[in-house]
Scaffold this motif. Structure first.
Motif, PDB file in Angstrom:
ATOM      1  N   UNK A 296       0.785  -1.311   0.024  1.00  0.00           N
ATOM      2  CA  UNK A 296       0.024  -0.118   0.017  1.00  0.00           C
ATOM      3  C   UNK A 296       0.740   1.283  -0.042  1.00  0.00           C
ATOM      4  N   UNK A 297       2.162   0.895  -0.102  1.00  0.00           N
ATOM      5  CA  UNK A 297       3.059   2.176  -0.524  1.00  0.00           C
ATOM      6  C   UNK A 297       2.637   2.801  -1.903  1.00  0.00           C
ATOM      7  N   UNK A 298       2.249   3.980  -1.926  1.00  0.00           N
ATOM      8  CA  UNK A 298       1.935   4.641  -3.022  1.00  0.00           C
ATOM      9  C   UNK A 298       2.751   6.021  -3.560  1.00  0.00           C
ATOM     10  N   UNK A 299       3.970   6.143  -3.368  1.00  0.00           N
ATOM     11  CA  UNK A 299       4.711   7.445  -3.602  1.00  0.00           C
ATOM     12  C   UNK A 299       4.250   8.472  -2.691  1.00  0.00           C
ATOM     13  N   UNK A 300       3.702   8.578  -1.676  1.00  0.00           N
ATOM     14  CA  UNK A 300       3.291   9.322  -0.721  1.00  0.00           C
ATOM     15  C   UNK A 300       4.209   9.930  -0.074  1.00  0.00           C
ATOM     16  N   UNK A 313       9.197   6.315  -1.666  1.00  0.00           N
ATOM     17  CA  UNK A 313       8.768   5.037  -1.381  1.00  0.00           C
ATOM     18  C   UNK A 313       7.299   4.474  -2.306  1.00  0.00           C
ATOM     19  N   UNK A 314       7.716   3.925  -3.338  1.00  0.00           N
ATOM     20  CA  UNK A 314       6.747   3.198  -4.021  1.00  0.00           C
ATOM     21  C   UNK A 314       6.420   1.931  -3.734  1.00  0.00           C
ATOM     22  N   UNK A 315       5.118   1.376  -4.413  1.00  0.00           N
ATOM     23  CA  UNK A 315       4.540   0.180  -3.863  1.00  0.00           C
ATOM     24  C   UNK A 315       5.726  -0.946  -4.239  1.00  0.00           C
TER      25      UNK A 315
END
Length: 360
Positions: A296-300, A313-315
């Motif tokens: 659930x990492x999504x570049x936030x 921090x990407x998926x």
């Protein structure tokens, strides 16, 4: 080293092999530095630069639990409900229909008190927190500790929990803590862990519902090929979109059941990054390990200053190896004994991460 960051403290443990940094907010492991096969120092865990960023993330719907000490119970409690001694309890529901990682303000969002001993042979940092009776719906006032120790190439994480004398003598509670560190052993030079190599001695995987709580069935590895890491392999094939676990969970987010008994001295899993030559073996006395690939990492969230410039921090940017007792054990009679804590008893759990570096 102790540094004050507003009301939160920042600490460091260091020896000739490892350097680890922590904050009193959530007893969180914030940084972990390891030297790779080319002599480059890598920060191999995801996280933030300041305690205030952990506070902000914990208040968001996208809270990743980077490096957190998770409790009073980790993972999911079905519908947030359980019964002890004939009394029904209701926990906050914060993950679909279930209670996740101790509720809305679990241990990862509390201020802990630290005691540091750097004069001993092995530098150690002990965090202590006392949770009130009824906190997040859990019964009983309980004092918990989380002790981080560096032993040569090893980072030890030792937990204790005990009901205080302020409770009725017949009261029981439940406990099931874990560490939620995200590892990228390239130091995020590789944006994902797809090419990391993983192996484990796990003998089965818990079958879960479509809302990720256990059914009670343990699937043998012989019937669960994507979860069978008895021989080393990369995560790549298991993260392909056709897999059912990828469709439901976006990747691995499953509990691997370990052969019993286990001890921290015996490795139960190994994670390696070929690009850096850094590997970590895991030993524990827990029942199993939650394998979570940062689905659930999504570049936030952006990387730390200690990681390559412009890191995001990407998926699948990292993988968590969350050692713990059986999931939702209080709602499964055959598992619950290891989760229930009564007066005069002490709950303990130990995990060790041993780091190695291959030759260049």
């Amino acid at each position: 080293m102790t540094v004050t960051s507003n009301e939160h403290q920042v600490y460091e443990l260091q020896n000739d092999t490892l350097c680890a940094q922590f904050t009193s907010y959530g007893a969180i492991l914030t940084h972990l530095f390891v030297t790779d096969k080319k002599g480059v120092v890598r920060d191999v865990v995801l996280g933030f630069d300041t305690p205030e960023e952990y506070v902000a993330a914990g208040q968001s719907d996208a809270n990743p639990y980077f490096g957190a000490t998770v409790g009073r119970t980790c993972n999911r409690i079905t519908e947030g409900k359980f019964t002890l001694n004939g009394r029904a309890y209701q926990l906050p529901v914060n993950n679909g229909p279930h209670s996740l990682h101790g509720g809305i303000r679990g241990f990862d969002k509390r201020e802990w008190t630290a005691t540091q001993d750097t004069s001993a042979r092995y530098p150690a940092l002990k965090f202590t927190y006392t949770a009130a009776d009824g906190e997040e719906g859990y019964p009983g006032e309980v004092t918990v500790t989380c002790t981080y120790t560096l032993r040569e190439n090893e980072l030890w994480v030792d937990y204790t929990a005990q009901l205080t004398d302020n409770n009725p003598k017949d009261l029981e509670t439940i406990i099931g803590m874990t560490n939620h560190t995200y590892f990228n052993l390239s130091g995020c030079a590789d944006p994902t862990i797809v090419d990391h190599v993983f192996e484990s001695s796990a003998t089965g995987v818990l079958r879960v519902t479509d809302t990720q709580v256990p059914t009670g069935e343990i699937i043998p590895m012989a019937k669960a090929a994507p979860f069978d890491f008895t021989r080393p392999k990369t995560f790549a094939a298991g993260l392909e979109p056709h897999h059912e676990h990828v469709k439901v969970c976006k990747g691995y987010d499953h509990f691997l059941v370990l052969p019993q008994p286990t001890t921290p001295e015996v490795p139960i899993a190994k994670l390696s990054a070929p690009s850096s030559g850094i590997s970590v073996t895991v030993g524990t006395d827990a029942k199993g390990v939650q394998l979570y690939t940062g689905n659930f990492l999504d570049s936030t969230f952006k990387g730390k200053k200690s990681q390559p410039a412009n890191t995001v921090y990407v998926k699948h940017a990292a993988v968590c190896l969350e050692t713990s007792g059986m999931l939702d054990a209080v709602n499964h009679p055959e598992w619950r004994s290891g989760m229930v804590l009564g007066a005069g008893k002490v709950w303990t759990q130990s995990t060790v991460y041993r780091f190695h570096v291959a030759s260049a």
